[in-house]
Design an enzyme around this catalytic site. Structure first.
Site, PDB file in Angstrom:
ATOM      1  N   HIS A 187       0.842  -1.200   0.000  1.00 15.75           N
ATOM      2  CA  HIS A 187       0.000   0.000   0.000  1.00 15.75           C
ATOM      3  C   HIS A 187       0.873   1.244   0.000  1.00 15.75           C
ATOM      4  O   HIS A 187       1.772   1.367   0.816  1.00 15.75           O
ATOM      5  CB  HIS A 187      -0.903   0.026   1.237  1.00 15.75           C
ATOM      6  CG  HIS A 187      -2.100  -0.865   1.121  1.00 15.75           C
ATOM      7  ND1 HIS A 187      -3.329  -0.514   1.600  1.00 15.75           N
ATOM      8  CD2 HIS A 187      -2.242  -2.081   0.564  1.00 15.75           C
ATOM      9  CE1 HIS A 187      -4.186  -1.480   1.340  1.00 15.75           C
ATOM     10  NE2 HIS A 187      -3.547  -2.458   0.723  1.00 15.75           N
ATOM     11  N   TYR A 245      -9.222   5.146   7.946  1.00 16.66           N
ATOM     12  CA  TYR A 245      -9.388   5.453   9.371  1.00 16.66           C
ATOM     13  C   TYR A 245     -10.411   6.582   9.464  1.00 16.66           C
ATOM     14  O   TYR A 245     -10.175   7.669   8.944  1.00 16.66           O
ATOM     15  CB  TYR A 245      -8.073   5.923   9.990  1.00 16.66           C
ATOM     16  CG  TYR A 245      -7.021   4.850  10.179  1.00 16.66           C
ATOM     17  CD1 TYR A 245      -6.179   4.459   9.134  1.00 16.66           C
ATOM     18  CD2 TYR A 245      -6.847   4.235  11.419  1.00 16.66           C
ATOM     19  CE1 TYR A 245      -5.207   3.491   9.322  1.00 16.66           C
ATOM     20  CE2 TYR A 245      -5.869   3.267  11.613  1.00 16.66           C
ATOM     21  CZ  TYR A 245      -5.053   2.898  10.566  1.00 16.66           C
ATOM     22  OH  TYR A 245      -4.090   1.938  10.760  1.00 16.66           O
ATOM     23  N   PRO A 285      -4.360  -0.821  18.951  1.00 18.62           N
ATOM     24  CA  PRO A 285      -4.104  -1.222  17.560  1.00 18.62           C
ATOM     25  C   PRO A 285      -4.173  -0.095  16.529  1.00 18.62           C
ATOM     26  O   PRO A 285      -3.859  -0.314  15.362  1.00 18.62           O
ATOM     27  CB  PRO A 285      -5.206  -2.263  17.288  1.00 18.62           C
ATOM     28  CG  PRO A 285      -6.279  -1.959  18.265  1.00 18.62           C
ATOM     29  CD  PRO A 285      -5.613  -1.388  19.479  1.00 18.62           C
ATOM     30  N   LYS A 304       1.037  -1.145  15.252  1.00 15.68           N
ATOM     31  CA  LYS A 304       2.447  -1.320  15.630  1.00 15.68           C
ATOM     32  C   LYS A 304       2.775  -2.623  16.364  1.00 15.68           C
ATOM     33  O   LYS A 304       3.948  -2.991  16.473  1.00 15.68           O
ATOM     34  CB  LYS A 304       2.887  -0.149  16.530  1.00 15.68           C
ATOM     35  CG  LYS A 304       2.988   1.169  15.793  1.00 15.68           C
ATOM     36  CD  LYS A 304       4.190   1.180  14.878  1.00 15.68           C
ATOM     37  CE  LYS A 304       4.202   2.342  13.921  1.00 15.68           C
ATOM     38  NZ  LYS A 304       4.219   1.967  12.513  1.00 15.68           N
ATOM     39  N   TYR A 347       4.175   5.826  10.592  1.00 17.92           N
ATOM     40  CA  TYR A 347       3.277   4.753  10.158  1.00 17.92           C
ATOM     41  C   TYR A 347       4.037   3.694   9.352  1.00 17.92           C
ATOM     42  O   TYR A 347       3.859   2.498   9.587  1.00 17.92           O
ATOM     43  CB  TYR A 347       2.109   5.326   9.345  1.00 17.92           C
ATOM     44  CG  TYR A 347       0.967   4.341   9.245  1.00 17.92           C
ATOM     45  CD1 TYR A 347      -0.019   4.278  10.221  1.00 17.92           C
ATOM     46  CD2 TYR A 347       0.908   3.428   8.186  1.00 17.92           C
ATOM     47  CE1 TYR A 347      -1.050   3.347  10.164  1.00 17.92           C
ATOM     48  CE2 TYR A 347      -0.109   2.490   8.107  1.00 17.92           C
ATOM     49  CZ  TYR A 347      -1.086   2.455   9.102  1.00 17.92           C
ATOM     50  OH  TYR A 347      -2.090   1.520   9.032  1.00 17.92           O
TER      51      TYR A 347
END
Ligand code: APR
Ligand code: PHB
Length: 391
Positions: free
Chosen positions: A72, A201, A293, A297, A385
């Site tokens: 991604h 998100y 979550p 990580k 990220y």
């Protein structure tokens, strides 16, 4: 039985450690409470940071991940009734890989067994002894019900948050840092193609929602719920209704429904113990730290820990050099605390807190708008990220 490193737990931490030690010529035995099918099917996390994916490839266990994992280049933050794309690859030159934790576990088990590794599934009543000597021991009951003893040079506690390793350390030798959050995640795995090519998100008035995936046929979805909720009160139809309401968008986003093949409730907690070592017992992964979550990580930290632990134990056991072993806890904790902060930050920005007033909600929206409109802020989120470099 005797081995150099006794490893408790066959999750990503224990299995990868065993593999890395094998590459360095060090013997280990992995003791796992569950059976093989159980650990291979347990649905858990699914996002690999760039450094994690690179490491798995470098050490020869990344072949199927490279073939079947989904690279991604970005993710979406959905708020204010619109999608705001975070171009991870453009900002950092790196991508993430969507590949289930249980697939990593399957690949590692297959590789350990092919290399003659010993993984003793269904080992129960594991007890650790003589941790402050240089001959620590593990006693356990094997799959046939026989009491056994494993004599070791070192023990690695890779048995997750609820394992026996951390509680084997006297309480006054550990400092605990923790936060619990006033919500949980309800997650489903649905047999339906993802409704969008990237993770979404979502910050909504009804609470957080996440659209993720495992493959072109499997969608993973989560909603924030109260920590008191019971799965029995969430029939599939109620979950889909809530997902539709939270993921709704003006421009015609439509969420694909499909048969629900897994359903779970996950508590949200931040937790760290210091130090990650007691005598000849070294903790790694969830045994030492938990993150909520939201930042994806957990598994990545487990991998980062055992990368350092394998090096430290190699020096200790082949050259009698304890420098890296002595530095292990402190070195790990630097990365652990960065991930703890990032996960707490993502969680705080994206969830509805029961005690929040309109002021707090305006702050969240302001942070989301800043993160997606400033290149500096976006880059900061993106580099965390995709995963900061190991060294
Ligand atoms: N004896 C033997 N094995 C045990 C015991 C015990 N007393 N207690 C737990 N285990 C096993 C569990 O069954 C599990 O297979 O230890 C393993 C721990 O694995 P994980 O929980 O996957 O932990 P870790 O390898 O540190 O990986 C961290 O897991 O929970 C996720 O989000 C987390 O992605 C992160 C990853
Ligand atoms: C998942 O796909 O399970 C997933 C993805 C991203 C997260 C958490 C979980 O932040």
């Amino acid at each position: 039985m005797r081995t150099q490193v006794g490893i408790v737990g066959a999750g990503p931490a224990g299995l990868l450690l065993s593999h890395l030690l094998h590459l360095a010529g060090i013997e280990s035995v992995v003791l796992e409470a569950r059976n093989r099918a159980y650990v291979e099917q347990r649905v858990r996390a699914g996002v690999l940071e760039h450094p994690t994916a690179e490491l798995l490839r470098e050490v020869g266990v990344g072949e199927r991940m490279t073939r079947e994992g989904l690279p991604h280049e970005g993710l979406v933050l959905r708020f204010d009734g619109a999608d705001h794309r975070m171009p991870l690859a453009e900002l950092t030159g790196k991508t993430i890989t969507v590949y289930g934790q249980q697939e990593v576990v399957k690949d590692l088990i297959a590789r350990r067994l092919a290399d003659g590794g010993r993984i003793l599934f269904e080992s129960t009543d594991v007890c650790l002894h003589d941790l402050t000597t240089d001959r620590p021991r593990i006693t356990f009951v094997d799959a046939e019900g026989k009491v056994r003893q494993l004599d070791c040079d070192v023990i690695a506690g890779c048995d997750g948050f609820h394992g026996v390793s951390r509680p084997s350390i006297p309480a006054d030798k550990l400092r605990v840092f923790q936060r619990t959050y006033p919500f949980a995640w309800l997650g489903i795995l649905a047999r339906t193609p993802p409704s969008h090519e990237e993770l979404i998100y979502t910050y909504s008035e009804r609470g957080f929602a996440l659209h993720s995936m495992r493959s072109p046929e499997l969608t993973r979805l989560y909603i924030q719920v109260s920590p008191e909720e019971q799965l029995a009160d969430w029939p599939d139809e109620r979950i889909w209704d809530e997902l539709h309401a939270r993921l709704r968008l003006g421009n015609g986003f439509s969420l694909h429904e499909g048969p629900v093949v897994d359903k779970l409730l996950a508590a949200m907690r931040s937790f760290v113990v210091e130090p990650m070592r007691y005598g000849r017992l070294f903790l790694a992964g969830d045994a030492a730290h938990i993150v909520p979550p939201t930042g994806a990580k957990g598994m990545n930290l487990a991998v980062a820990d055992v990368r350092l632990l394998a090096r430290a134990l190699t020096e200790l056991l082949t050259k009698a050099n304890a420098d890296l072993a002595d530095a292990y806890s402190e070195s790990c904790l630097r990365r652990v605390w960065r991930a703890e902060h990032f996960s707490w930050w993502m969680t705080s920005m994206l969830h509805r807190f029961p005690e929040d007033d309109p002021f707090a909600q305006r702050l969240q929206l302001s942070q989301l708008r800043y993160t997606t409109s400033s290149t500096a802020a976006a880059t900061s989120m993106a580099e965390n990220y995709v995963g900061l470099p190991f060294d």
